[in-house]
Design a protein around this motif. Structure first.
Motif, PDB file in Angstrom:
ATOM      1  N   GLY A   1      72.806  -7.300 -18.727  1.00  0.00           N
ATOM      2  CA  GLY A   1      71.766  -8.322 -18.788  1.00  0.00           C
ATOM      3  C   GLY A   1      71.485  -8.858 -20.174  1.00  0.00           C
ATOM      4  O   GLY A   1      70.615  -9.712 -20.339  1.00  0.00           O
ATOM      5  N   ILE A   2      72.215  -8.375 -21.180  1.00  0.00           N
ATOM      6  CA  ILE A   2      71.964  -8.820 -22.556  1.00  0.00           C
ATOM      7  C   ILE A   2      73.063  -9.800 -22.943  1.00  0.00           C
ATOM      8  O   ILE A   2      74.072  -9.444 -23.552  1.00  0.00           O
ATOM      9  CB  ILE A   2      71.914  -7.627 -23.528  1.00  0.00           C
TER      10      ILE A   2
ATOM     11  N   ASP B   1      58.458 -10.090 -14.663  1.00  0.00           N
ATOM     12  CA  ASP B   1      59.481  -9.921 -15.693  1.00  0.00           C
ATOM     13  C   ASP B   1      58.878  -9.821 -17.096  1.00  0.00           C
ATOM     14  O   ASP B   1      59.530 -10.174 -18.085  1.00  0.00           O
ATOM     15  CB  ASP B   1      60.495 -11.078 -15.652  1.00  0.00           C
ATOM     16  N   GLY B   2      57.627  -9.378 -17.186  1.00  0.00           N
ATOM     17  CA  GLY B   2      56.977  -9.235 -18.481  1.00  0.00           C
ATOM     18  C   GLY B   2      56.262 -10.466 -18.968  1.00  0.00           C
ATOM     19  O   GLY B   2      55.793 -10.500 -20.113  1.00  0.00           O
ATOM     20  N   PHE B   3      56.141 -11.501 -18.129  1.00  0.00           N
ATOM     21  CA  PHE B   3      55.502 -12.755 -18.526  1.00  0.00           C
ATOM     22  C   PHE B   3      54.484 -13.175 -17.465  1.00  0.00           C
ATOM     23  O   PHE B   3      54.646 -12.893 -16.279  1.00  0.00           O
ATOM     24  CB  PHE B   3      56.532 -13.874 -18.697  1.00  0.00           C
TER      25      PHE B   3
ATOM     26  N   ALA C   1      62.667 -13.697 -23.522  1.00  0.00           N
ATOM     27  CA  ALA C   1      63.215 -13.930 -22.182  1.00  0.00           C
ATOM     28  C   ALA C   1      64.722 -13.673 -22.171  1.00  0.00           C
ATOM     29  O   ALA C   1      65.404 -13.784 -23.200  1.00  0.00           O
ATOM     30  CB  ALA C   1      62.931 -15.357 -21.720  1.00  0.00           C
ATOM     31  N   VAL C   2      65.232 -13.338 -20.999  1.00  0.00           N
ATOM     32  CA  VAL C   2      66.671 -13.156 -20.845  1.00  0.00           C
ATOM     33  C   VAL C   2      67.376 -14.482 -21.135  1.00  0.00           C
ATOM     34  O   VAL C   2      66.974 -15.533 -20.666  1.00  0.00           O
ATOM     35  CB  VAL C   2      66.999 -12.673 -19.419  1.00  0.00           C
ATOM     36  N   ASN C   3      68.422 -14.419 -21.972  1.00  0.00           N
ATOM     37  CA  ASN C   3      69.297 -15.549 -22.301  1.00  0.00           C
ATOM     38  C   ASN C   3      68.657 -16.578 -23.225  1.00  0.00           C
ATOM     39  O   ASN C   3      69.162 -17.702 -23.340  1.00  0.00           O
ATOM     40  CB  ASN C   3      69.805 -16.247 -21.033  1.00  0.00           C
ATOM     41  N   THR C   4      67.587 -16.216 -23.911  1.00  0.00           N
ATOM     42  CA  THR C   4      67.001 -17.142 -24.875  1.00  0.00           C
ATOM     43  C   THR C   4      67.768 -17.093 -26.191  1.00  0.00           C
ATOM     44  O   THR C   4      68.603 -16.207 -26.412  1.00  0.00           O
ATOM     45  CB  THR C   4      65.522 -16.816 -25.112  1.00  0.00           C
ATOM     46  N   ASP C   5      67.492 -18.043 -27.071  1.00  0.00           N
ATOM     47  CA  ASP C   5      68.112 -18.054 -28.397  1.00  0.00           C
ATOM     48  C   ASP C   5      67.069 -18.037 -29.509  1.00  0.00           C
ATOM     49  O   ASP C   5      67.400 -18.260 -30.672  1.00  0.00           O
ATOM     50  CB  ASP C   5      69.022 -19.273 -28.558  1.00  0.00           C
TER      51      ASP C   5
ATOM     52  N   SER D   1      67.581 -18.361 -15.397  1.00  0.00           N
ATOM     53  CA  SER D   1      67.181 -18.058 -16.766  1.00  0.00           C
ATOM     54  C   SER D   1      68.226 -18.617 -17.727  1.00  0.00           C
ATOM     55  O   SER D   1      69.062 -17.878 -18.264  1.00  0.00           O
ATOM     56  CB  SER D   1      67.037 -16.544 -16.949  1.00  0.00           C
ATOM     57  N   ARG D   2      68.182 -19.921 -17.935  1.00  0.00           N
ATOM     58  CA  ARG D   2      69.072 -20.619 -18.858  1.00  0.00           C
ATOM     59  C   ARG D   2      68.235 -21.538 -19.735  1.00  0.00           C
ATOM     60  O   ARG D   2      67.283 -22.170 -19.268  1.00  0.00           O
ATOM     61  CB  ARG D   2      70.110 -21.448 -18.101  1.00  0.00           C
TER      62      ARG D   2
END
Length: 910
Positions: free
Chosen positions: A237-238, A772-774, A821-825, A847-848
């Protein structure tokens, strides 16, 4: 991320119909000589040797001529399927199967030349057609499956041959009047033009029906004697990591498993480095192979090093800007398969191309991005082969309007590597002659390079050369049989002044997310344009102008329409090519089908997307004063009125049109969408109203009221929320789904209607969730299965407009998602808190990183109402900053009345 049903352009292939019972007519296991004789076999000069085979034993024809069986009862000449396993010893020309003596009239046979399996059918006049296998033959001392299918239709025999379960999409053999003597024999391991078979053959079967391509592939996959299953790499997931400048980088674990070898994580090869002292994006690739040599699909993890102390809005704008510029700091020839960055296509095949193979979306050990370009040419013949990238496809300098002006470039650079090392390859640019030749003459060349197994950067110097007209910006030539790879082919030309749209989503996998790889939605780009206007720096307004010009260009240069509409999406990267000179639509090339596909939604026109383009152009007109943008918005408004106005029920405007334009090859016109969406009419109301305030033309006020009548009719005054719209009858209320966005959008679009502020309270009570933590809001308010960050930002802005202090809380949650968040930059905002967040409609959010979600977050932070180009202050901070579900305070409504000067011409200043 919208995952939409793919509706592809129809292409015709010759179909073969099953007309008889599905029966196995003949089966020769080659387990023993006795068994072969029971099947009716007669030997040639000698019987074959019996050796171990795929199942039990096999026949070795190394020292024999052939074994023949009666044709009668064992083979149907009208249609059928033949399959057998073969182990070919070398590159010599070998024969496998024969009916009627190949070389004679009315014969059929299967043989191989030096490179391919070929099925040949001759007619009574001794003229023939051939069907070649889809891939070169591997001489690897392994068993391979040969499958051939045929069917007579009228006087024609249609046929093809498959190799290891892979078949071409069409039937490439058609011959008239072929009918071998049914009283004859068929032979295996025959003596023909190419001599003895010298091969091992096993499990020969003949069916009286035509197997489908899928059935052939399934048989191969289920019966191959080898381990053909690739291992799987799991990034746990990372897929992305965020790193503060100077923070030590710690590589996160990667798992790899194989169906036979089990856990092979220790064998994973990691490529790439992270320099945490230098801000930027770093690519780490992970590869692994099992003991059988099967390579896993390469997985990529991006590590983003940045200054997290910079304010979140600046980082969000950095994401928009980097997305806008990602393809325009250079002129790309190839960066990723189907990328919007690419120019020209590898359509100029030269030389002995019969055995040339390419895989433009190779995913193992690439230099950068998601894919690289693999080239395979394996032959023992003294010959040569090459590929030229041409603009447009297959244009050998014969079109006047084609080609690029690449003046100013000093070099074309690229990366290449070989499969084994020392592959001699020559790379070239320009040099194509014809009626409208390349201005670069003769071609510029690297000379013959000897490639390494490591990625190496090469350059072709171009300084001082004439680059004013380039139809072939890149190519390669080889004169032996190499396997090699190329990546990141580009010219050093800064092109940030070119018209373009932003790619809407940052995808992770080229093969599974391909419909979004080069898709730039009009809605997302209108939002990005408004975000730049909202901040309003000199660079911001320059970028807004480019996007405004892109919208006008798309409207004026559609490949079919000239009525003012826009499509739902365009291709990211350059908006146009020199030929054809029309706005580029998104799509993808399917390698197996050899077909270009477009998504039906993308080529369609939905009313709400046109409304957002109108809002963006009206706003830029108010900032710039240039009437061309106003006129473009008016044309869009006229299209909406002419083609979507509806007088059923409460009036309003319908959904738009769906489908491809009607042409000579597509006789079905686009379908008119008869439903009426509350969302679309919310968008149209301020667009029409602002045109009225600017022009004074009362027709725009009337249209605004027509849209608002529909919106008003969708208000549920009892419970205090908006319904989603009507069904196709234009009257019946759609009660199946209640989106959160229209509750927020109505407040922004109709700010003087205080009663609809109740929709915010309803949304807080029915659509808010933590997942999801949010904490934030779901898209539809019935499933509550994930946080939709775009809608959360919309709610945060509407709450800010309403003086509700919980706006701060929800904005802080989006800020947290920006880095966690997953897949953030660390800069942009992802669409959803996890993959597959449902909407209640026929798409989901993933999650994009998303241009639309990022733009709405910026609106919320800046307090910018994109419907009216207005700013609102932040509510006064209180101790209740937890997103609680509270009702409105009356004094806040009075505050709002003083903030909004509603019916006035709005200046571009803050």
């Amino acid at each position: 991320m919208k995952i939409i049903q793919l509706s592809c352009a129809i292409y015709l292939i010759l179909s073969m119909q099953v007309t008889q019972a599905d029966t196995l007519l003949f089966h020769e296991s080659f387990d023993s000589l006795d068994q072969m004789q029971v099947n009716g076999a007669s030997a040639g000069s000698a019987w074959p040797n019996i050796v171990p085979g795929v199942v039990g034993n096999a026949a070795d024809f190394s020292n024999s001529t052939r074994v023949c069986y009666p044709l009668q009862g064992n083979l149907d000449l009208s249609q059928g399927t033949l399959e057998f396993w073969v182990k070919t010893p070398n590159a010599n020309r070998l024969g496998f199967f024969d009916i009627g003596g190949l070389g004679s009239a009315n014969s059929r046979g299967i043989f191989k030349n030096a490179d391919h399996i070929i099925m040949e059918v001759k007619n009574v006049s001794n003229s023939f057609d051939q069907a070649w296998g889809p891939a070169p033959i591997a001489h690897d001392d392994r068993w391979h499956l040969v499958t051939a299918v045929w069917q007579i239709q009228g006087t024609q025999t249609n046929f093809k041959v498959c190799w290891d379960g892979a078949c071409k999409s069409n039937y490439d053999g058609i011959v008239s009047g072929s009918n071998p003597n049914p009283a004859g024999n068929f032979c295996v391991g025959w003596v023909g033009w190419y001599g003895f078979s010298r091969s091992q053959i096993d499990e020969l079967k003949v069916y009286d029906y035509v197997k489908t391509d899928l059935a052939i592939l399934e048989y191969f996959n289920g019966n191959t004697p080898y381990d053909e299953t690739v291992p799987v790499i799991d990034l746990n997931g990372i897929n992305t990591q965020i790193l503060q400048i100077g923070q030590p980088y710690v590589l996160q674990p990667v798992c790899a498993t194989d169906n036979r070898d089990g856990d092979i994580s220790a064998r994973v090869v990691t490529r790439g480095l992270v320099d945490s002292s230098v801000p930027g994006s770093y690519r780490l690739s992970f590869n692994v192979s099992d003991t059988a040599g099967n390579h896993a699909t390469e997985r990529v993890r991006m590590v983003y090093v940045l200054d997290l102390s910079a304010d979140s809005t600046s980082r969000a704008f950095d994401y928009l800007t980097s997305t806008m510029d990602q393809y325009h700091t250079s002129f790309h020839i190839y960066t990723d398969f189907n990328s919007g960055a690419n120019h020209a296509s590898p359509s100029g095949w030269m030389g002995y191309t019969d055995i040339l193979q390419v895989d433009p979306q190779w995913q193992v050990n690439c230099y950068s991005g998601l894919t690289c370009f693999k080239n395979i040419w394996e032959t023992a013949l003294p010959s040569w082969v090459g590929i030229r990238w041409l603009q447009p496809d297959s244009n050998w300098a014969n079109l006047a309007a084609a080609g690029f002006d690449l003046s100013g470039a000093t070099k074309v650079s690229f990366y290449a590597r070989g499969e084994l090392g020392n592959e001699p390859v020559e790379f070239v640019a320009g040099g194509v002659v014809g009626t409208y030749p390349d201005s670069l003459q003769p071609e510029a060349s690297t000379g013959t390079l000897s490639l390494s197994t490591d990625w190496t950067r090469y350059e072709i110097p171009l300084e001082g050369l004439d680059l004013t007209h380039i139809v072939s910006p890149f190519g390669w030539l080889v004169r032996n049989d190499p396997i090699f790879y190329i990546d990141e082919v580009k010219y050093d030309v800064d092109r940030r002044d070119r018209l373009r749209f932003l790619q809407s989503f940052t995808i992770l996998d080229n093969k599974t997310e391909f419909p979004l790889l080069n898709t730039a939605y009009v809605y997302d780009n209108a939002l990005a344009m408004l975000a730049y206007i909202a901040r309003g720096s000199e660079d911001d307004l320059s970028r807004a102008r480019l996007l405004a010009d892109a919208l006008v260009y798309a409207q004026e240069n559609d490949r079919h329409y000239n009525d003012g509409r826009l499509r739902n999406a365009y291709m990211s990267g350059d908006l146009y090519d020199p030929a054809p000179s029309t706005a580029k639509l998104p799509g993808w090339w399917d390698i197996q089908a050899q077909q270009w596909y477009e998504d039906e939604f993308n080529v369609s026109t939905h009313t709400g997307n046109v409304a957002w383009a109108m809002l963006a152009l009206i706003t830029y007109y108010e900032v710039s004063g240039e009437t061309r943008y106003l006129e473009s918005a008016k044309r869009m408004g006229d299209w909406v009125e002419q083609f979507t106005r509806d007088d059923r029920g409460a009036g309003g405007y319908m959904g738009g049109y769906e489908g491809w334009e009607q042409t000579a090859t597509n006789t079905t016109p686009p379908k008119k969408l008869l439903y009426k969406a509350t969302e679309h009419n919310i968008d149209l109301y301020p667009a029409f109203q602002r045109l009225f305030l600017i022009t004074g033309d009362d027709v725009w006020r009337q249209r605004a009221e027509h849209a608002k009548t529909l919106v008003d009719s969708m208000w549920n005054n009892t419970e205090g929320f908006f319904w989603t719209g009507t069904g196709d009858d234009g009257v019946t209320v759609n009660r199946d789904n209640i989106p959160v966005d229209i509750q927020a959008w109505a407040v922004m679009a109709i700010p003087d209607d205080l009663r609809i502020r109740r929709g915010l309270v309803w949304a807080k009570n029915n659509c808010a969730l933590s997942r999801d933590g949010f904490s934030g809001f779901d898209f539809n308010c019935s499933e509550l299965d994930g946080v939709w960050f775009e809608g959360s930002a919309q709610m945060a802005l509407a709450l800010r407009m309403n003086g509700d202090n919980s706006s701060r809380f929800y904005r802080s949650e989006i800020q947290k998602a920006q880095t966690q968040a997953v897949n953030t930059d660390g800069r942009g905002i992802v669409a959803a808190s996890h993959d597959g967040v449902t909407t209640g409609f026929n798409w989901e959010y993933f999650s994009r990183l998303h241009v639309g979600a990022t733009s709405w977050y910026l609106f919320a932070e800046l307090g910018y109402n994109p419907y009216w180009h207005q700013y609102v202050p932040d509510p006064v901070a209180t101790t209740s900053n937890d997103g609680g579900r509270t009702a409105m305070e009356p004094f806040l409504l009075l505050l709002l009345l003083s903030v909004f000067v509603y019916r006035r011409r709005i200046s571009g200043s803050r």
